[in-house]
Scaffold this motif. Structure first.
Motif, PDB file in Angstrom:
ATOM      1  N   GLY A 166       4.030  12.457 -52.828  1.00  0.00           N
ATOM      2  CA  GLY A 166       3.614  12.046 -51.625  1.00  0.00           C
ATOM      3  C   GLY A 166       4.698  11.251 -50.972  1.00  0.00           C
ATOM      4  N   VAL A 167       5.373  10.276 -52.079  1.00  0.00           N
ATOM      5  CA  VAL A 167       6.425   9.183 -51.398  1.00  0.00           C
ATOM      6  C   VAL A 167       7.667   9.940 -51.089  1.00  0.00           C
ATOM      7  CG1 VAL A 167       7.791   7.307 -52.192  1.00  0.00           C
ATOM      8  CG2 VAL A 167       5.519   7.312 -52.959  1.00  0.00           C
ATOM      9  N   PHE A 168       7.831  11.188 -51.437  1.00  0.00           N
ATOM     10  CA  PHE A 168       8.982  11.903 -50.904  1.00  0.00           C
ATOM     11  C   PHE A 168       8.989  12.267 -49.327  1.00  0.00           C
ATOM     12  CE2 PHE A 168       9.792  12.235 -55.389  1.00  0.00           C
ATOM     13  CZ  PHE A 168      11.277  12.246 -55.473  1.00  0.00           C
ATOM     14  N   ASN A 169       7.870  12.198 -48.836  1.00  0.00           N
ATOM     15  CA  ASN A 169       7.729  12.445 -47.335  1.00  0.00           C
ATOM     16  C   ASN A 169       8.544  11.253 -46.819  1.00  0.00           C
ATOM     17  OD1 ASN A 169       6.286  15.048 -46.698  1.00  0.00           O
ATOM     18  ND2 ASN A 169       4.745  14.060 -47.638  1.00  0.00           N
ATOM     19  N   GLN A 170       8.214   9.997 -47.111  1.00  0.00           N
ATOM     20  CA  GLN A 170       8.628   8.882 -46.341  1.00  0.00           C
ATOM     21  C   GLN A 170      10.237   8.775 -46.991  1.00  0.00           C
ATOM     22  OE1 GLN A 170       7.618   6.865 -44.497  1.00  0.00           O
ATOM     23  NE2 GLN A 170       9.073   5.195 -44.723  1.00  0.00           N
ATOM     24  N   LEU A 171      10.462   9.215 -48.210  1.00  0.00           N
ATOM     25  CA  LEU A 171      11.905   9.084 -48.538  1.00  0.00           C
ATOM     26  C   LEU A 171      12.725  10.033 -47.705  1.00  0.00           C
ATOM     27  CD1 LEU A 171      14.160   8.410 -50.656  1.00  0.00           C
ATOM     28  CD2 LEU A 171      13.647  10.505 -51.787  1.00  0.00           C
ATOM     29  N   ALA A 172      12.159  11.204 -46.955  1.00  0.00           N
ATOM     30  CA  ALA A 172      12.801  11.907 -46.045  1.00  0.00           C
ATOM     31  C   ALA A 172      12.767  11.308 -44.947  1.00  0.00           C
ATOM     32  CB  ALA A 172      12.119  13.321 -45.875  1.00  0.00           C
ATOM     33  N   VAL A 173      11.806  10.557 -44.449  1.00  0.00           N
ATOM     34  CA  VAL A 173      11.885   9.686 -43.068  1.00  0.00           C
ATOM     35  C   VAL A 173      13.209   8.561 -43.371  1.00  0.00           C
ATOM     36  CG1 VAL A 173      10.704   8.048 -41.705  1.00  0.00           C
ATOM     37  CG2 VAL A 173       9.634  10.205 -42.675  1.00  0.00           C
ATOM     38  N   THR A 174      13.190   7.915 -44.587  1.00  0.00           N
ATOM     39  CA  THR A 174      14.145   7.013 -44.664  1.00  0.00           C
ATOM     40  C   THR A 174      15.491   7.605 -44.625  1.00  0.00           C
ATOM     41  OG1 THR A 174      13.813   6.919 -46.950  1.00  0.00           O
ATOM     42  CG2 THR A 174      12.477   5.402 -45.635  1.00  0.00           C
TER      43      THR A 174
ATOM     44  N   HIS B 259       0.295  -1.586 -51.333  1.00  0.00           N
ATOM     45  CA  HIS B 259       0.395  -1.771 -49.709  1.00  0.00           C
ATOM     46  C   HIS B 259       0.220  -3.354 -49.442  1.00  0.00           C
ATOM     47  CE1 HIS B 259      -0.273  -0.410 -45.823  1.00  0.00           C
ATOM     48  NE2 HIS B 259      -1.252  -1.140 -45.698  1.00  0.00           N
ATOM     49  N   LEU B 260      -1.048  -3.927 -50.246  1.00  0.00           N
ATOM     50  CA  LEU B 260      -1.215  -5.289 -49.964  1.00  0.00           C
ATOM     51  C   LEU B 260       0.148  -6.312 -50.403  1.00  0.00           C
ATOM     52  CD1 LEU B 260      -3.339  -7.472 -49.270  1.00  0.00           C
ATOM     53  CD2 LEU B 260      -3.978  -7.401 -51.618  1.00  0.00           C
ATOM     54  N   PHE B 261       0.853  -5.830 -51.441  1.00  0.00           N
ATOM     55  CA  PHE B 261       1.993  -6.592 -51.776  1.00  0.00           C
ATOM     56  C   PHE B 261       3.007  -6.662 -50.561  1.00  0.00           C
ATOM     57  CE2 PHE B 261       6.247  -6.671 -53.763  1.00  0.00           C
ATOM     58  CZ  PHE B 261       6.232  -7.787 -54.344  1.00  0.00           C
ATOM     59  N   GLY B 262       3.185  -5.529 -50.203  1.00  0.00           N
ATOM     60  CA  GLY B 262       4.017  -5.190 -48.853  1.00  0.00           C
ATOM     61  C   GLY B 262       3.632  -6.002 -47.742  1.00  0.00           C
ATOM     62  N   LEU B 263       2.433  -6.171 -47.381  1.00  0.00           N
ATOM     63  CA  LEU B 263       1.956  -6.552 -45.956  1.00  0.00           C
ATOM     64  C   LEU B 263       1.957  -8.174 -46.378  1.00  0.00           C
ATOM     65  CD1 LEU B 263      -1.297  -4.661 -45.301  1.00  0.00           C
ATOM     66  CD2 LEU B 263       0.816  -4.578 -44.011  1.00  0.00           C
TER      67      LEU B 263
ATOM     68  N   PHE C 293      10.040  -5.117 -48.207  1.00  0.00           N
ATOM     69  CA  PHE C 293       8.655  -5.097 -48.379  1.00  0.00           C
ATOM     70  C   PHE C 293       7.794  -4.010 -47.717  1.00  0.00           C
ATOM     71  CE2 PHE C 293       9.317  -9.610 -49.657  1.00  0.00           C
ATOM     72  CZ  PHE C 293       8.551  -9.675 -50.867  1.00  0.00           C
ATOM     73  N   PHE C 294       8.474  -3.481 -46.273  1.00  0.00           N
ATOM     74  CA  PHE C 294       7.935  -2.333 -45.650  1.00  0.00           C
ATOM     75  C   PHE C 294       8.014  -1.239 -46.556  1.00  0.00           C
ATOM     76  CE2 PHE C 294       8.704   1.264 -43.074  1.00  0.00           C
ATOM     77  CZ  PHE C 294       7.393   1.255 -42.169  1.00  0.00           C
ATOM     78  N   ALA C 295       9.283  -0.907 -47.083  1.00  0.00           N
ATOM     79  CA  ALA C 295       9.192   0.457 -47.918  1.00  0.00           C
ATOM     80  C   ALA C 295       8.627   0.475 -49.136  1.00  0.00           C
ATOM     81  CB  ALA C 295      10.834   0.484 -48.313  1.00  0.00           C
ATOM     82  N   ILE C 296       8.139  -0.585 -49.833  1.00  0.00           N
ATOM     83  CA  ILE C 296       7.462  -0.814 -50.924  1.00  0.00           C
ATOM     84  C   ILE C 296       5.964  -0.383 -50.710  1.00  0.00           C
ATOM     85  CG2 ILE C 296       6.384  -2.314 -52.688  1.00  0.00           C
ATOM     86  CD1 ILE C 296       9.158  -3.659 -52.720  1.00  0.00           C
ATOM     87  N   GLY C 297       5.407  -0.849 -49.686  1.00  0.00           N
ATOM     88  CA  GLY C 297       4.089  -0.451 -49.395  1.00  0.00           C
ATOM     89  C   GLY C 297       3.728  -0.022 -47.797  1.00  0.00           C
ATOM     90  N   PRO C 298       3.577  -0.543 -46.795  1.00  0.00           N
ATOM     91  CA  PRO C 298       3.318   0.132 -45.512  1.00  0.00           C
ATOM     92  C   PRO C 298       4.210   1.342 -45.193  1.00  0.00           C
ATOM     93  CG  PRO C 298       3.311  -2.463 -45.481  1.00  0.00           C
ATOM     94  CD  PRO C 298       4.042  -1.879 -46.702  1.00  0.00           C
ATOM     95  N   GLY C 299       5.252   1.464 -45.838  1.00  0.00           N
ATOM     96  CA  GLY C 299       6.268   2.676 -45.456  1.00  0.00           C
ATOM     97  C   GLY C 299       5.519   3.882 -45.766  1.00  0.00           C
ATOM     98  N   SER C 300       5.004   4.133 -46.947  1.00  0.00           N
ATOM     99  CA  SER C 300       4.667   5.300 -47.438  1.00  0.00           C
ATOM    100  C   SER C 300       3.254   5.363 -47.714  1.00  0.00           C
ATOM    101  CB  SER C 300       5.262   5.702 -48.574  1.00  0.00           C
ATOM    102  OG  SER C 300       5.430   4.642 -49.841  1.00  0.00           O
TER     103      SER C 300
END
Length: 504
Positions: A142-150, A324-328, A363-370
């Motif tokens: 599922g993270v690869f969706n966000q990887l494509a975005v980044t 997600h919490l760590f990123g926020l 921090f965004f990429a680790i949590g809220p990004g994906s």
């Protein structure tokens, strides 16, 4: 999803060139040679047009998100992605031809159409990946969706550099027609979602062939039987798929959709869009030269790609909620430091600004990004997933639009304090995540649904992060059982209600 990222990042670098084009078009239409003529567009009007160019992308995304769920049910996940490629190609052609036609309106229309295409993608891509992935690999894939975005974001920023296509902005905007063309070809070698084929198209043989291709083994009957069990249970209880109204009236749907919506808002209203859309302006405001500011903007994209790759193994080992919490929390702290850095002048302050902005992106990429894309698909079963994704994505794109169009005006009003509203929102999102969001790592949809009844009032507790006792992990991931009403015609018992919610 590459197109989503590309169109987020590509509009940043050529801002001054496109703004100049808007002024030139206005001057030519009015046949004015004097640059001080009062009939020319005012600076505030030009700023508004630019804000529309930036944010109209999100308006299209809202519409695409609204129709994406319907499209996924009408023609399938793969079929919807195939049709969506043509929407993207049309939008790219309009933007490419805008300079030749001397029409900045074509840029706006083209970005709107591209936004529609990206809105459809944000529904179909996570849904497709979630349905074809094994449970134990669902998070990483599922993270690869966000990887494509980044990656798209980084490519858009790099190509926008002056030495590449920074001055050739029509090509920079129009070149996006290449990825959908490639996607159109590649999709012919991909299979349709086995769950869609079996539950929506009722074709066991097509579903079997799809699973054989996906899993690389011939013996896929046990997985087919699990999917069929869900279908038979839904049919035996004569339950239709939930309506949009059910997400407001049914407890077992209302609570997860609230979590999904807040998660999506936490992805967009945390200040990251200000960095994506206006990072060059932010760095310039900090006193950097234009070349240094542009280079720092590219650094934002590079950090996003690297940290998204880092998050792939973490998402299955550390869990969705924890990351997600760590990123926020990290973004909350750094948003305060960004405010401080923007308020101080000098070379050291400039360097500090770049460091804290890049840290913000980490921090965004680790949590809220994906995480929001992934967890939204995990909270709902097959019958509810399409509509749930449509609702969540509509809020995602709506907040994207709000952040994109309002930031320039907030920046003019608050100046160096522009990130303070995001600081407040990040605190609220972190508190909500800590108290309300369940951990979904390695859990079936039955187990996730049970968490919403784990405490009085239906709010999942921290102890509810483990599967309920007696819930068999080998059971099918998307189905449960419903219980008949009690003999006195009253409401079902708490236990029966818990079992009923698992169906969704």
């Amino acid at each position: 999803m590459f197109m989503f990222g590309y169109n987020l990042g590509v509009i940043n670098a050529p801002q001054s060139v496109i703004v100049g084009f808007i002024k030139d078009v206005d001057r030519a239409r009015k046949n004015i040679t004097n640059s001080t003529d009062e009939l020319l567009l005012s600076d505030s009007t030009v700023d508004f047009i630019w804000a529309v160019v930036v944010s109209i992308f999100a308006v299209g995304g809202m519409i695409g998100g609204a129709v994406g769920g319907w499209l996924s049910e009408a023609v399938g996940r793969k079929g919807g992605l195939l049709l969506n490629t043509w929407i993207a190609i049309i939008g790219a052609i309009l933007m490419w031809c805008s300079f030749t036609a001397s029409s900045y309106e074509m840029i706006i229309i083209g970005r709107f159409i591209i936004g529609v295409s990206c809105g459809v993608s944000t529904i179909l891509s996570p849904m497709y990946v979630s349905e074809i992935a094994p449970v134990d690999r669902r998070g990483g894939l599922g993270v690869f969706n966000q990887l494509a975005v980044t990656f798209g974001l980084l490519v858009g920023q790099v190509l926008g550099l002056d030495g590449l296509l920074g001055d050739e902005w029509p090509t920079l905007l129009g070149i996006i027609l290449i990825p959908p063309a490639l996607q159109f070809v590649c999709l012919f070698f991909c299979c349709e979602s086995p769950r869609f084929l079996l539950l929506q198209r009722h074709s066991r043989e097509k579903a079997r062939r799809a699973l054989v291709g996906l899993r690389g083994v011939i013996q896929v009957e046990p997985e087919i039987d699990e999917i069929l069990k869900e279908h038979s249970e839904l049919a035996s209880h004569h339950r239709e798929e939930p309506s949009f109204l059910d997400f407001l009236t049914k407890t077992w749907l209302r609570r997860p959709i609230v979590i999904a919506v807040v998660m999506q808002l936490s992805q967009q209203l945390n200040g990251i869009l200000a960095i994506f859309y206006y990072s060059t302006d932010i760095f310039l405001s900090a006193g950097m030269s234009e070349s240094v500011a542009t280079g720092a903007t590219c650094g934002v994209g590079l950090v996003m790609v690297v940290m998204t790759l880092v998050s792939v193994p973490l998402i299955e080992t550390r869990g969705r909620k924890s990351l997600h919490l760590f990123g926020l929390v990290g973004m909350f702290v750094l948003s305060i430091l960004i405010t401080i850095s923007l308020s101080v002048e000098g070379t050291s302050a400039n360097i500090f600004s770049v460091i804290v902005v890049l840290g913000y992106v980490v921090f965004f990429a680790i949590g809220p990004g994906s995480i929001p894309w992934l967890i939204t698909a995990e909270l709902f079963s097959q019958t509810a997933r399409a509509k749930a994704m449509a609702i969540a994505v509509a809020f995602n794109w709506g907040s994207n639009f709000l952040a994109g169009i309002s930031f320039p005006f907030i920046q003019d009003y608050l100046k160096q304090l522009v990130f303070l509203p995001f600081t407040a929102l990040l605190f609220l999102f972190a508190a909500f995540t800590y108290s309300q969001v369940p951990e979904t790592k390695g859990k079936t949809v039955q187990e996730i649904a049970a968490l919403f009844r784990a405490t009085p009032g239906g709010v999942p507790s921290h102890s509810a992060d483990t599967p309920p006792e007696g819930n068999d992990r080998a059971s099918p991931p998307d189905y449960g059982t419903t219980s008949a009403p009690s003999e006195d015609g009253g409401e079902t018992s708490d236990k029966a209600d818990l079992e009923a919610n698992a169906k969704y």
